[in-house]
Design an enzyme around this catalytic site. Structure first.
Site, PDB file in Angstrom:
ATOM      1  N   ASP A  17     -40.347 -81.895  19.673  1.00  0.00           N
ATOM      2  CA  ASP A  17     -41.749 -81.190  19.594  1.00  0.00           C
ATOM      3  C   ASP A  17     -42.449 -80.809  19.356  1.00  0.00           C
ATOM      4  O   ASP A  17     -41.908 -80.497  17.853  1.00  0.00           O
ATOM      5  CB  ASP A  17     -42.097 -82.505  20.982  1.00  0.00           C
ATOM      6  N   GLU A  20     -31.474 -87.589  21.324  1.00  0.00           N
ATOM      7  CA  GLU A  20     -32.189 -87.178  21.714  1.00  0.00           C
ATOM      8  C   GLU A  20     -33.174 -88.221  22.133  1.00  0.00           C
ATOM      9  O   GLU A  20     -33.820 -89.079  20.866  1.00  0.00           O
ATOM     10  CB  GLU A  20     -32.734 -85.827  21.187  1.00  0.00           C
ATOM     11  N   ASP A  21     -35.210 -88.021  22.720  1.00  0.00           N
ATOM     12  CA  ASP A  21     -35.964 -89.239  22.448  1.00  0.00           C
ATOM     13  C   ASP A  21     -36.767 -88.372  21.563  1.00  0.00           C
ATOM     14  O   ASP A  21     -36.967 -89.329  20.808  1.00  0.00           O
ATOM     15  CB  ASP A  21     -36.212 -89.124  24.120  1.00  0.00           C
ATOM     16  N   ARG A  53     -40.704 -94.358  33.127  1.00  0.00           N
ATOM     17  CA  ARG A  53     -39.459 -94.268  31.923  1.00  0.00           C
ATOM     18  C   ARG A  53     -38.734 -96.107  32.605  1.00  0.00           C
ATOM     19  O   ARG A  53     -38.029 -96.467  31.139  1.00  0.00           O
ATOM     20  CB  ARG A  53     -37.680 -93.818  32.846  1.00  0.00           C
ATOM     21  N   PHE A  84     -49.137 -88.291  23.402  1.00  0.00           N
ATOM     22  CA  PHE A  84     -48.665 -88.961  24.582  1.00  0.00           C
ATOM     23  C   PHE A  84     -47.795 -89.998  25.469  1.00  0.00           C
ATOM     24  O   PHE A  84     -48.743 -90.646  25.331  1.00  0.00           O
ATOM     25  CB  PHE A  84     -49.074 -87.902  25.897  1.00  0.00           C
TER      26      PHE A  84
HETATM   27  P1  IMP Z   1     -39.744 -79.728  22.386  1.00  0.00           P
HETATM   28  O1  IMP Z   1     -38.759 -78.386  23.331  1.00  0.00           O
HETATM   29  O2  IMP Z   1     -40.660 -79.471  22.098  1.00  0.00           O
HETATM   30  O3  IMP Z   1     -39.610 -80.141  21.091  1.00  0.00           O
HETATM   31  O4  IMP Z   1     -39.649 -80.739  23.549  1.00  0.00           O
HETATM   32  C1  IMP Z   1     -39.076 -81.855  23.426  1.00  0.00           C
HETATM   33  C2  IMP Z   1     -38.957 -82.333  24.840  1.00  0.00           C
HETATM   34  O5  IMP Z   1     -40.709 -82.994  25.561  1.00  0.00           O
HETATM   35  C3  IMP Z   1     -38.291 -84.360  24.895  1.00  0.00           C
HETATM   36  O6  IMP Z   1     -36.951 -83.941  24.675  1.00  0.00           O
HETATM   37  C4  IMP Z   1     -39.050 -84.952  25.748  1.00  0.00           C
HETATM   38  O7  IMP Z   1     -38.965 -84.830  27.665  1.00  0.00           O
HETATM   39  C5  IMP Z   1     -40.152 -83.801  25.815  1.00  0.00           C
HETATM   40  N1  IMP Z   1     -41.451 -84.767  25.439  1.00  0.00           N
HETATM   41  C6  IMP Z   1     -41.841 -84.249  24.505  1.00  0.00           C
HETATM   42  N2  IMP Z   1     -43.012 -84.770  23.790  1.00  0.00           N
HETATM   43  C7  IMP Z   1     -43.483 -85.940  24.776  1.00  0.00           C
HETATM   44  C8  IMP Z   1     -44.215 -87.299  25.061  1.00  0.00           C
HETATM   45  O8  IMP Z   1     -45.121 -87.474  24.680  1.00  0.00           O
HETATM   46  N3  IMP Z   1     -43.525 -87.734  26.585  1.00  0.00           N
HETATM   47  C9  IMP Z   1     -42.776 -87.083  27.254  1.00  0.00           C
HETATM   48  N4  IMP Z   1     -42.004 -85.945  27.331  1.00  0.00           N
HETATM   49  C10 IMP Z   1     -41.693 -85.698  26.065  1.00  0.00           C
HETATM   50 MG    MG Z   2     -35.932 -85.426  26.831  1.00  0.00          MG
END
Ligand code: IMP
Ligand code: MG
Length: 180
Positions: free
Chosen positions: A102, A98-99, A164, A151
């Site tokens: 959050d 995963e990137d 990207r 962000f």
């Molecule tokens: P979560 O489900 O809230 O943990 O969100 C994770 C997903 O939100 C990641 O796979 C990202 O695609 C996206 N995401 C979270 N933070 C960022 C950011 O700072 N930039 C771009 N995408 C983000």
């Molecule tokens: Mg993602």
């Protein structure tokens, strides 16, 4: 994209060193096992492609695409799978790539879903972690770097499908036009 500034966060060299270190740890831990890397599209595609090249052990690669419904930059509770894995993972060792973590909801959803397919193990490798934003319990087993609540774009990670392609990682801030 006008009205935003990209501020350098991690250089190409810093990213390479982070990803190599992760690949070393994974290679040590999974030697002799049947490893399947499950990359979450689209954000983790560049990370996955570097990670797999630094690994010193064989690994299979598969992809999922998830859609989360919410507004703007916030992930809502509802997540759906729009492209599923295609290779069998029963009795295999799965590592989700995963990137960014959050709220933790995306990974919680995917881990629960993949667990239904009876893999031998499921772990998580994340490049970046915004720990202060967590809404559910979720820890990466392999983590590149913790980041502040900013962000992020670049190295596969987008802002409305832009940036990207950039080989380095930046954080986005609005340009305050009242000061210019
Ligand atoms: P979560 O489900 O809230 O943990 O969100 C994770 C997903 O939100 C990641 O796979 C990202 O695609 C996206 N995401 C979270 N933070 C960022 C950011 O700072 N930039 C771009 N995408 C983000
Ligand atoms: Mg993602």
């Amino acid at each position: 994209m006008e009205g935003y500034r990209l501020n350098p966060l991690l250089s190409q060299e810093q990213i390479a060193s982070i990803v190599q270190h992760l690949a070393d740890q994974i290679s040590e831990d999974y030697g002799g096992r049947e490893l399947v890397l499950v990359c979450i599209l689209k954000g983790a595609f560049m990370f996955l492609s570097d990670l797999v090249r630094y690994l010193r052990i064989p690994a299979q690669v598969d992809f999922v695409r998830l859609a989360s419904y919410g507004s703007g930059t916030k992930t809502s509770g509802r997540i759906e799978i729009t492209k599923d894995i295609e290779i069998p993972i029963e009795k295999k060792d799965v590592l989700i790539v995963e990137d960014i973590i959050d709220s933790g909801r995306t990974l919680q959803f995917l881990k629960d879903r993949l667990a239904l397919l009876s893999p031998r193990s499921i772990k998580v490798c994340a490049l970046l972690d915004k720990k202060t934003r967590r809404e559910v319990e979720m820890e990466a087993d392999y983590l590149g770097s913790e980041v502040d609540d900013v962000f992020i774009v670049g190295y596969g990670i987008d802002f409305n499908e832009n940036y990207r392609h950039l080989p380095a990682i930046y954080y986005v801030t609005p340009i305050d036009r009242s000061k210019t």
